[in-house]
Design a protein around this motif. Structure first.
Motif, short mmCIF file in Angstrom:
data_model
loop_
_atom_site.label_atom_id
_atom_site.label_comp_id
_atom_site.label_asym_id
_atom_site.label_seq_id
_atom_site.Cartn_x
_atom_site.Cartn_y
_atom_site.Cartn_z
N TYR A 291 39.54 43.10 33.42
CA TYR A 291 40.13 43.49 34.70
C TYR A 291 40.99 44.75 34.59
O TYR A 291 41.12 45.48 35.57
N ILE A 292 41.57 44.96 33.42
CA ILE A 292 42.32 46.22 33.24
C ILE A 292 41.33 47.39 33.37
O ILE A 292 41.61 48.39 34.04
N PHE B 123 47.45 38.78 36.73
CA PHE B 123 48.22 39.36 35.62
C PHE B 123 48.04 40.87 35.61
O PHE B 123 49.00 41.62 35.50
N VAL B 124 46.78 41.30 35.77
CA VAL B 124 46.50 42.74 35.76
C VAL B 124 47.13 43.42 36.99
O VAL B 124 47.71 44.50 36.88
N LEU C 8 40.29 47.62 37.03
CA LEU C 8 41.36 48.19 37.85
C LEU C 8 41.43 49.70 37.66
O LEU C 8 41.54 50.46 38.64
N TYR D 264 39.50 37.80 30.03
CA TYR D 264 39.30 38.52 31.30
C TYR D 264 40.38 39.55 31.60
O TYR D 264 40.16 40.44 32.40
N ILE D 265 41.54 39.42 30.94
CA ILE D 265 42.60 40.41 31.17
C ILE D 265 42.07 41.82 30.87
O ILE D 265 42.23 42.74 31.66
N PHE D 266 41.39 41.97 29.73
CA PHE D 266 40.92 43.30 29.31
C PHE D 266 39.83 43.82 30.25
O PHE D 266 39.79 45.00 30.56
N LEU E 287 40.98 52.46 40.56
CA LEU E 287 42.03 53.44 40.85
C LEU E 287 41.48 54.86 40.74
O LEU E 287 41.76 55.71 41.59
N LEU F 177 40.00 43.76 43.70
CA LEU F 177 39.99 43.17 42.35
C LEU F 177 40.06 41.64 42.43
O LEU F 177 39.31 40.94 41.73
N ALA G 161 43.93 35.94 35.44
CA ALA G 161 43.83 37.23 34.72
C ALA G 161 43.93 38.40 35.71
O ALA G 161 44.61 39.39 35.45
N ALA G 162 43.27 38.24 36.87
CA ALA G 162 43.32 39.31 37.89
C ALA G 162 44.74 39.49 38.41
O ALA G 162 45.21 40.62 38.61
#
Lengths: 204, 249
Positions: free
Chosen positions: B158-159, A47-48, B162, B154-156, B166, B193, A44-45
């Motif tokens: 980590y977005i 991917f982001v 991130l 986990y995608i959401f 930033l 990250l 996931a990391a």
């Protein structure tokens, strides 16, 4: 650097799925319970991270990080790659479900090659700067290898697609350079801060 | 960006049994990728449009989802039309437009649009955990579905992480994403990250283990097939047969 739906010959799509199934099957055999969360969370990391666009001249490139995925996840990288590509296909419609097999083979094979070579080099060398430079070169070469495979596939998918294949290679050529630099810096920092992240460190 | 924002709408597509829906949609996507004939292309265009109509997904969201594909086709269409070779149908100076190129680019565009529309409807009308459970019915290994579901969760996260990293870096005066010159700053954020995610993966595993995780994720709810689901799938099987018949002819 994905191949979209509708472009490829049916035989190539099916062949891609068969090869991807072999790669995923081989990776699944080595997966332990504790690896599942590791593959998912790190996947996931990655991917982001690949959503970040770098401005290069008037254009911008977004990273694939396949070399880095290979070095961190090793033999499991094909699982993280197919998952990442699946979500890119269904969430952003980059790539596609019919070409998911081909795309994952095009990314997984270079990632595994990078892991194999880096693992070998890691046993011989201990100097961080040298290892980082080699990691960068390997990562750039992984993109070039992936690009060559895409070009060959597009070239043999029909005479009409040859012009598109050339344009594809030119537009993605710069990615190899950026990816190489990014991976070299990232590996240098990982080796200094958290070398346990690298599969080669854990093996040795 | 969420996949299942509209999974609570009531529609004939939403009420379809997930196992039959996955079987039908994946079959449709694969068949659409192989279509070449004018009549088959017309069929997949009509079917995909009807899927969007019956799926009752907001049109604005569907059009927004089509944007990346549209951008790709805007670049690809002229390139293929101008470089494919063959019979020239229009010429202006050194620029030749080829008949083969226009046909190939049109076929690719129709296939791509049909497949993407079907993908939008499938993942817009069914929650991802239900799709994964349905795929397990088709012998997809539970480990794969567990990896997919964990990654999606986990995608959401980590977005969000991130974006925070930033913003924090920008507030400290770092210039990010501005070409090769500032690449080191951006990579440092990526590495932060990645290291955080690596450390978190161990904690997540222990937390999951304490909750009884044994390699596969369980979800509540069970599937039930109604006669209408069989009818819907039957209609699609007839469509597949017609397309294959046209293609073989």
């Amino acid at each position: 650097m994905h191949i979209s739906d509708g472009i490829l010959d049916p035989k190539i799509c099916i062949g891609g799925y068969v090869l991807a199934a072999c790669l995923v099957g081989a990776a699944l055999k080595k997966v332990k319970q504790e690896d599942i969360t590791k593959i998912s969370v790190i996947g996931a990391a990655f991917f982001v991270s690949s959503l970040i666009h770098f401005k290069v001249g008037f254009s911008s490139v977004h990273l694939t990080l396949i070399g880095l995925v290979g070095m961190v996840l090793g033999i499991h990288s094909s699982l993280a790659i197919i998952t990442g590509l699946f979500f890119q296909a269904v969430m952003f419609h980059h790539g596609g479900l019919s070409t998911l097999g081909v795309n994952s083979v095009l990314f997984s094979v270079p990632a595994l090659i990078v892991y194999g070579i880096f693992n070998f080099v890691y046993k011989k060398l201990k100097k961080v700067s040298l290892l980082s430079i080699i990691a960068g070169i390997l990562s750039g070469m992984a993109i070039v290898l992936s690009l060559i495979c895409v070009m060959v596939i597009l070239y043999f998918s029909g005479e009409e697609l040859r012009g598109f294949a050339y344009l594809f290679s030119i537009s993605n050529g710069i990615l190899a350079l950026v990816e190489g630099i990014v991976t070299a810096i990232a590996i240098m920092q990982i080796l200094k801060i958290k070398p346990q992240m690298l599969q080669s460190y854990r093996h040795n | 960006m969420d996949l299942d924002n509209y999974s609570n709408i009531k529609s004939p597509i939403h009420s379809w049994d997930a196992r039959l829906k996955c079987f039908t949609f994946f079959g449709y996507i694969l068949i659409s990728a192989f279509v070449d004939n004018f009549y088959s292309l017309t069929i997949i265009t009509v079917v995909s449009t009807l899927l969007v109509f019956f799926g009752r997904l907001p049109l604005k969201s569907v059009i927004k989802s089509l944007k990346p594909l549209l951008l790709l086709l805007i670049i690809m269409f002229p390139v293929i039309s101008l470089t494919s070779g063959g019979e020239v149908i229009y010429s202006y100076g050194v620029i030749d437009v080829y008949r083969n190129g226009i046909i190939t680019a049109s076929v690719i565009s129709i296939r791509a649009f049909s497949i993407v529309l079907a993908t939008i409807v499938l993942f817009g009308s069914t929650r991802l955990n239900i799709i994964m459970k349905a795929l397990e019915f088709f012998k997809i290994p539970p480990t794969i579905s567990a990896i997919f579901l964990f990654t999606y969760r986990y995608i959401f996260l980590y977005i969000e992480n991130l974006n925070k990293l930033l913003t924090a870096a920008k507030l400290r005066g770092y210039r990010l994403l501005h070409g090769i010159k500032h690449i080191k700053n951006t990579v440092s954020i990526l590495v932060t990250l990645l290291i955080r995610s690596y450390e978190q993966s161990e904690r997540v595993f222990y937390a999951m283990r304490l909750r009884g995780f044994s390699g596969s994720l369980r979800s509540i709810g069970s599937f039930s097939i109604e006669w209408l689901d069989v009818v819907k799938t039957g209609i699609f099987i007839i469509i597949f047969a017609v397309i294959i018949w046209i293609e073989l002819l």
